[in-house]
Design an enzyme around this catalytic site. Structure first.
Site, short mmCIF file in Angstrom:
data_model
loop_
_atom_site.label_atom_id
_atom_site.label_comp_id
_atom_site.label_asym_id
_atom_site.label_seq_id
_atom_site.Cartn_x
_atom_site.Cartn_y
_atom_site.Cartn_z
N HIS A 70 7.34 -94.49 -8.95
CA HIS A 70 7.57 -94.81 -10.38
C HIS A 70 7.42 -96.50 -9.69
CE1 HIS A 70 9.44 -96.49 -13.78
NE2 HIS A 70 8.60 -95.21 -14.43
N HIS A 121 7.95 -82.40 -25.45
CA HIS A 121 8.12 -84.03 -24.98
C HIS A 121 9.71 -84.45 -26.05
CE1 HIS A 121 4.57 -84.92 -21.88
NE2 HIS A 121 4.67 -83.87 -22.40
N GLN A 180 -11.09 -96.91 -20.05
CA GLN A 180 -10.05 -96.25 -19.42
C GLN A 180 -9.67 -96.28 -18.71
OE1 GLN A 180 -11.21 -91.82 -20.42
NE2 GLN A 180 -9.40 -91.03 -20.31
N LYS A 193 17.77 -85.20 -10.84
CA LYS A 193 16.75 -84.47 -12.34
C LYS A 193 17.24 -83.63 -11.75
CE LYS A 193 13.01 -87.49 -13.26
NZ LYS A 193 11.85 -87.84 -13.82
N GLU A 229 -2.98 -81.51 -22.21
CA GLU A 229 -1.54 -82.30 -22.72
C GLU A 229 -2.40 -82.55 -23.87
OE1 GLU A 229 0.91 -84.33 -21.32
OE2 GLU A 229 0.32 -86.08 -21.57
N GLY A 255 11.04 -92.55 -21.40
CA GLY A 255 10.45 -92.87 -21.86
C GLY A 255 10.08 -94.64 -21.34
N THR A 304 2.91 -85.09 -26.57
CA THR A 304 3.80 -86.16 -26.19
C THR A 304 4.60 -86.60 -27.16
OG1 THR A 304 2.51 -87.77 -26.60
CG2 THR A 304 2.20 -86.68 -24.39
N TYR A 305 5.85 -87.22 -26.63
CA TYR A 305 6.93 -87.78 -27.98
C TYR A 305 6.63 -89.38 -28.18
CZ TYR A 305 11.29 -88.55 -29.94
OH TYR A 305 12.58 -88.73 -30.78
P1 FAD Z 1 13.53 -91.63 -14.97
O1 FAD Z 1 13.81 -90.32 -14.44
O2 FAD Z 1 14.31 -91.89 -15.36
O3 FAD Z 1 13.12 -92.61 -13.90
C1 FAD Z 1 12.98 -94.60 -14.28
C2 FAD Z 1 12.90 -94.99 -13.58
O4 FAD Z 1 14.40 -95.47 -12.78
C3 FAD Z 1 12.50 -94.15 -11.80
O5 FAD Z 1 12.29 -95.30 -10.98
C4 FAD Z 1 14.06 -94.11 -11.03
O6 FAD Z 1 13.61 -94.10 -9.60
C5 FAD Z 1 14.85 -94.50 -11.64
N1 FAD Z 1 16.16 -93.68 -11.16
C6 FAD Z 1 15.85 -92.61 -12.55
N2 FAD Z 1 17.53 -92.36 -12.26
C7 FAD Z 1 18.14 -92.74 -11.55
C8 FAD Z 1 19.48 -93.25 -11.67
N3 FAD Z 1 20.70 -92.20 -11.96
N4 FAD Z 1 19.85 -94.29 -10.68
C9 FAD Z 1 18.82 -95.84 -10.99
N5 FAD Z 1 17.69 -95.02 -11.39
C10 FAD Z 1 17.39 -94.40 -12.10
N6 FAD Z 1 6.67 -91.99 -22.02
C11 FAD Z 1 6.54 -91.28 -23.93
O7 FAD Z 1 7.34 -92.57 -24.55
N7 FAD Z 1 6.42 -90.55 -24.09
C12 FAD Z 1 6.10 -88.92 -23.71
O8 FAD Z 1 5.53 -88.20 -23.96
C13 FAD Z 1 5.42 -89.13 -22.40
N8 FAD Z 1 5.64 -88.08 -20.88
C14 FAD Z 1 5.38 -88.37 -20.10
C15 FAD Z 1 4.79 -87.03 -19.26
C16 FAD Z 1 4.82 -87.50 -17.91
C17 FAD Z 1 4.52 -85.88 -17.21
C18 FAD Z 1 4.99 -88.51 -16.96
C19 FAD Z 1 4.92 -88.66 -15.37
C20 FAD Z 1 5.45 -89.77 -18.06
C21 FAD Z 1 5.27 -89.76 -19.18
N9 FAD Z 1 6.39 -90.72 -20.10
C22 FAD Z 1 5.87 -90.56 -21.66
C23 FAD Z 1 6.19 -92.15 -19.08
C24 FAD Z 1 7.38 -92.04 -18.87
O9 FAD Z 1 8.53 -91.94 -20.20
C25 FAD Z 1 7.72 -93.53 -18.30
O10 FAD Z 1 6.97 -93.78 -17.29
C26 FAD Z 1 9.00 -93.91 -17.72
O11 FAD Z 1 9.08 -95.02 -17.34
C27 FAD Z 1 9.60 -92.99 -16.93
O12 FAD Z 1 10.19 -91.57 -17.25
P2 FAD Z 1 10.84 -90.62 -16.77
O13 FAD Z 1 11.74 -89.75 -17.88
O14 FAD Z 1 10.24 -90.41 -15.14
O15 FAD Z 1 12.33 -91.98 -15.96
#
Ligand code: FAD
Length: 291
Positions: free
Chosen positions: A152, A77, A215, A168, A17, A108, A48-49
């Protein structure tokens, strides 16, 4: 190349990454670092984004350069938190134009500022909303999503978290990359539970090599990951000797990767960030094991 084609392999492959620069002045340095990593010929590289959207063009520029110059498949991303539909559609258009085939669809992070803002008008509340939008756009993207072996931080419990993860996948997410973890048993437990919940897509474990003591705190804050005693002892012993800490952290990550492969995992994603030296050392530690 669609990443799902890669995940059929039987031998061990690593992906790395990288993150885009925040400013144009940093662009050339970041580009050079990502090129050094691309020369290692990983299975793919993800870029990443920035959740604020400021680096979106850089994400695409870096991803495009790695793919076109080095032939390494890329994963761009994209986050959607607080974005308007127009902004997301514009980003999708830009990704199509840049020839992006693989997209990591993320919500995000909710910064304190976003958490305290009026969210009533938000079109995208969760990553699943973005996944649906990507599917509806008609673009033939291979879509990935994030998953959390240690839950999460916003989820009440693991059952609820896995339920949302399943949504998802049902919406079109074809593989999932995990948040970093430092105890492989947590991943094995998670895999058992998600398979039981009917999630069958490839899971790509994410391993972060911790190479300096500072870190550690940052990583725990970001991920909420559990630090096993074995890892804490290592930081206690080497934390104040940068070279020794780096070597020990790389050895720890290598050991995690070997154990994952021994337990059937064939693609491990390494959060080496823009650090070719770390990526190269991990790769050379595994030279007789990698496919
Ligand atoms: P979601 O899948 O939306 O989940 C977030 C929370 O909401 C979880 O608790 C989930 O259980 C809950 N949830 C999901 N769907 C629903 C629903 N329908 N109803 C109610 N609750 C729900 N961040 C950046 O800004 N840029 C990046 O490039 C980036 N890359 C990442 C790569 C990886 C592999 C990981 C693990 C994280 C990354 N992140 C990045 C961080 C990420 O954006 C955060 O962890 C963020 O808080 C959650 O993103 P998600 O896509 O998992 O969210």
């Amino acid at each position: 190349m669609k990443l799902t084609e890669l995940f059929q392999q039987k031998k061990l492959f690593l992906s790395f990454e990288v993150f885009p620069p925040k400013t144009s002045t940093a662009f050339e340095n970041v580009k050079a670092a990502t090129e050094e990593i691309a020369k290692l010929k990983p299975s793919f590289m993800s870029v990443t984004y920035g959740a604020g959207g400021g680096t979106s063009q850089y994400t695409l520029d870096i991803a495009k350069n790695i793919k076109e110059t080095y032939g390494v498949p890329t994963l761009a991303h994209l986050t959607c938190v607080s974005s308007t539909r127009e902004t997301v559609q514009e980003r999708i258009r830009m990704m199509r134009e840049a020839g992006i085939e693989n997209v990591m669809a993320l919500r995000g992070d909710l910064t304190p500022e976003l958490e305290n803002s009026d969210r009533s008008g938000w079109v995208y509340r969760h990553a699943v909303d973005l996944i649906r939008e990507l599917k509806e756009s008609g673009a033939d993207f291979c879509i990935g999503g994030a998953c959390y072996p240690e839950i999460h931080p916003e989820s009440r419990d693991q059952r609820e978290d896995i339920q949302h993860l399943k949504e998802k996948v049902d919406a079109g997410c074809e593989f999932l990359t995990t948040q970093m973890f430092f105890d492989n048993n947590l991943l094995y437990n998670f895999l058992y539970k998600i398979r039981e919940a009917g999630i069958t897509v490839p899971i790509i474990p994410g391993i972060m090599p911790i190479t300096n003591a500072k870190q550690v705190e940052k990583a725990i804050k970001l991920s909420g990951s559990f630090m096993p005693q074995r890892f804490k002892s290592l930081v206690d012993k080497f934390g104040e000797s940068p070279a020794a800490m780096k070597q020990a952290g790389i050895a720890y990550a290598t050991d995690q990767i070997i154990d994952l492969y021994a337990n059937g995992i064939t693609n491990v994603h390494v959060y080496s960030m823009n650090n070719p030296d770390v990526a190269q050392k991990i790769q050379s530690n595994l030279s007789d094991i990698l496919g």
